[in-house]
Scaffold this active site. Structure first.
Site, PDB file in Angstrom:
ATOM      1  CE1 TYR A   1       4.593   1.304 -52.532  1.00 41.06           C
ATOM      2  CE2 TYR A   1       2.156   1.706 -53.496  1.00 41.06           C
ATOM      3  CZ  TYR A   1       3.447   1.037 -53.017  1.00 41.06           C
ATOM      4  OH  TYR A   1       2.980   0.008 -54.044  1.00 41.06           O
ATOM      5  CB  CYS A   2       7.736   3.980 -52.174  1.00 42.79           C
ATOM      6  SG  CYS A   2       9.510   4.283 -53.840  1.00 42.79           S
ATOM      7  CB  VAL A   3      10.077   8.819 -53.002  1.00 44.51           C
ATOM      8  CG1 VAL A   3       8.985   8.972 -53.399  1.00 44.51           C
ATOM      9  CG2 VAL A   3      10.944   9.666 -52.238  1.00 44.51           C
TER      10      VAL A   3
END
Length: 538
Positions: A271-273
């Protein structure tokens, strides 16, 4: 409303404000008197009012005095924003930073942010004889002490009590992360387990909010064996942590799960980074001959190519990076600074809306689990954070083959053939749709792209039972995001069922939910109950 109407500021019961001992009635009478004089002028400019601007949507703003205030603000705002286009000699990056700074200033100058020029706040102050402003001032002092804006009731939620409550055990721990295994709720589970890597710039329980919103609880109920990585909030002991450590942590978690469950591979979610990092992890594992350890990879709003990364690019110039260094003297960046950065991206909703409700109106805080999570900040290792901003956001090195390496292994995303599921949010302001799409241009394996309604959080955390939003799929080969959108088919509701169908497509093999599938009853002993200590570390 006719031109001579001055409601909804209530008319004073007497014509002469000085003839009444009621100060509130006197003030309202004065406002109404001026309102009758100004009504024709206000009516003439009514077409300048944006009906979609929620800051001025209340009927109180139709009073001629405050109608003129909002109209004047609108004219001033347009003039200030247009000034950016007249400044000569700006390159695109400089122009973007100036536009962002000007927008931030304009939002701060809104008359809705003052108790004198906000009729809703003024009315409440008059009705409560100033008690609303007194409460708001106390809220303001409390937030100054906390160092961040409060979005939700501080006593409404407690991790492990009414959020992050999916049953499980912490079964593995390092100085950087805890690994949680969740208790199965079905007698049969899929053979290949799922490991979730959440972003370490937030708490993992965004995927385990209230039971009705929990992706983890839902996935367990779908018959998946779920593991979650819970990252430790940085402190001075983590001053030397760099990106290599997070990549190695992902590899360590994958190998730990494989060995514990005696399986060849896992399904991985980033998720994301953590999705950005998962892409690098896959490239490293592929280069080392370990690609088969990950059967599939899912990316929630993750970027690898930062050339179109949106407004966060405004924070990677030399001045901002120097400021971050000054704020990280102990080897870590206080998460409140990063929270403010993200809040500025949506200043109206996450800053000024709260200024009005918390400080001007003195309202009770809402009990909203997502906003509680948003304010539950984590600290970041400063050395890693600086390199992340420079190497990825500023210099975009992740998509340059061999420009970055992990433990001596060069990263080349093009070698990744792992089947991938890429989810993007249509209204994502942190990982813009166009930026997430670029991930499809760098992997060489089979890929399914899903465009979800809403943004960075609500676009991901959208349980089927909520029956909200929608998603788009284009089953045909496409060469661009525009082609994808042009030929996409819309489906109402959550994309989660589409994802779990995709996961099940990798094999029908099931196993009994016993022995190693029960947290603490296999090779990995239970350390403590989920959600564990790390998520509570401040």
């Amino acid at each position: 409303m006719s031109d001579d109407t001055t409601a909804p500021i209530p008319a004073a019961p007497v014509a002469d404000p000085m003839a009444t001992p009621d100060a509130a009635a006197g003030i309202r009478a004065i406002l109404d008197g001026w309102g009758k004089l100004l009504a024709p002028i206000a009516a003439a400019g009514r077409d300048r009012v944006d009906p979609k601007d929620k800051r001025f949507a209340g009927p109180e703003w139709d009073h001629p005095i405050f109608d003129l205030v909002r109209q004047g603000y609108g004219i001033m705002s347009d003039a200030m924003m247009s000034m950016v286009d007249t400044v000569p000699g700006l390159d695109p990056a400089q122009k973007s930073r100036m536009a962002f700074a000007m927008r931030t200033l304009v939002e701060a100058m809104s008359p809705a942010n003052s108790p004198i020029t906000n009729p809703v706040a003024l009315n409440k102050a008059l009705d409560t004889k100033g008690a609303s402003l007194a409460t708001g001032f106390q809220n303001l002092l409390t937030d100054f002490q906390r160092g961040q804006v409060t979005h939700t009731s501080p006593t409404a939620f407690e991790v492990g009590v009414n959020i992050a409550t999916t049953p499980g055990k912490v079964v593995y721990e390092t100085p950087l992360f805890q690994l949680i295994q969740y208790t199965p709720t079905t007698p049969i589970v899929g053979k290949t387990p799922v490991v979730i890597f959440p972003p370490w710039i937030n708490r993992f329980y965004i995927l385990d909010l209230s039971p009705q919103k929990s992706f983890i609880r839902w996935a367990v109920a779908e018959g998946l064996t779920i593991f979650m990585v819970s990252w430790k909030s940085a402190d001075a002991s983590m001053k030397d942590v760099i990106w290599d450590d997070y990549v190695n942590a992902q590899i360590e978690a994958i190998d730990t799960i494989r060995n514990a469950l005696d399986v060849e591979s896992v399904h991985a979610i980033g998720y994301c980074v953590a999705g950005t990092t998962l892409a690098a992890t896959l490239a490293v594992m592929t280069a080392r001959g370990d690609a088969d350890k990950v059967k599939s990879a899912t990316f929630f709003t993750a970027q690898v190519d930062f050339s179109q990364a949106g407004e966060l690019l405004n924070f990677v110039d030399d001045a901002n990076i120097a400021m971050i260094e000054k704020l990280s003297k102990d080897g870590f960046l206080d998460g409140r600074y990063l929270a403010m950065t993200f809040n500025l991206l949506r200043g109206r909703d996450l800053i000024w809306n709260n200024v009005v409700s918390n400080y001007l109106l003195g309202q009770d805080y809402p009990a909203f689990d997502l906003l509680h999570w948003n304010g539950d900040t984590t600290n970041l290792p400063s050395k890693w954070h600086k390199s992340y901003l420079i190497d990825l956001y500023r210099d975009n090195r992740l998509v340059k083959p061999g420009s970055l390496s992990i433990g001596g292994t060069p990263i080349d995303l093009a070698v990744v053939k792992t089947p991938a599921y890429v989810q993007a949010g249509r209204e994502d302001h942190i990982a813009p749709l166009a930026s997430v799409w670029k991930l499809t241009e760098h992997f060489s394996g089979p890929l399914r792209f899903v465009l979800a309604g809403s943004g960075h959080i609500a676009g991901v955390v959208n349980p089927p039972e909520a029956k909200k939003y929608q998603y788009w799929i284009n089953e045909n080969p496409v060469d661009s995001l525009d082609d994808f959108i042009a030929g996409a088919t819309e489906t109402k509701g959550s994309w989660w069922p589409d994802w779990v169908s995709w996961i099940r497509g990798f094999g029908p093999d099931d196993v009994v939910a016993s022995d190693t599938r029960i947290p603490g009853e296999g090779k990995l002993a239970a350390i403590e109950d989920a959600p564990g200590r790390y998520v509570r570390t401040r």
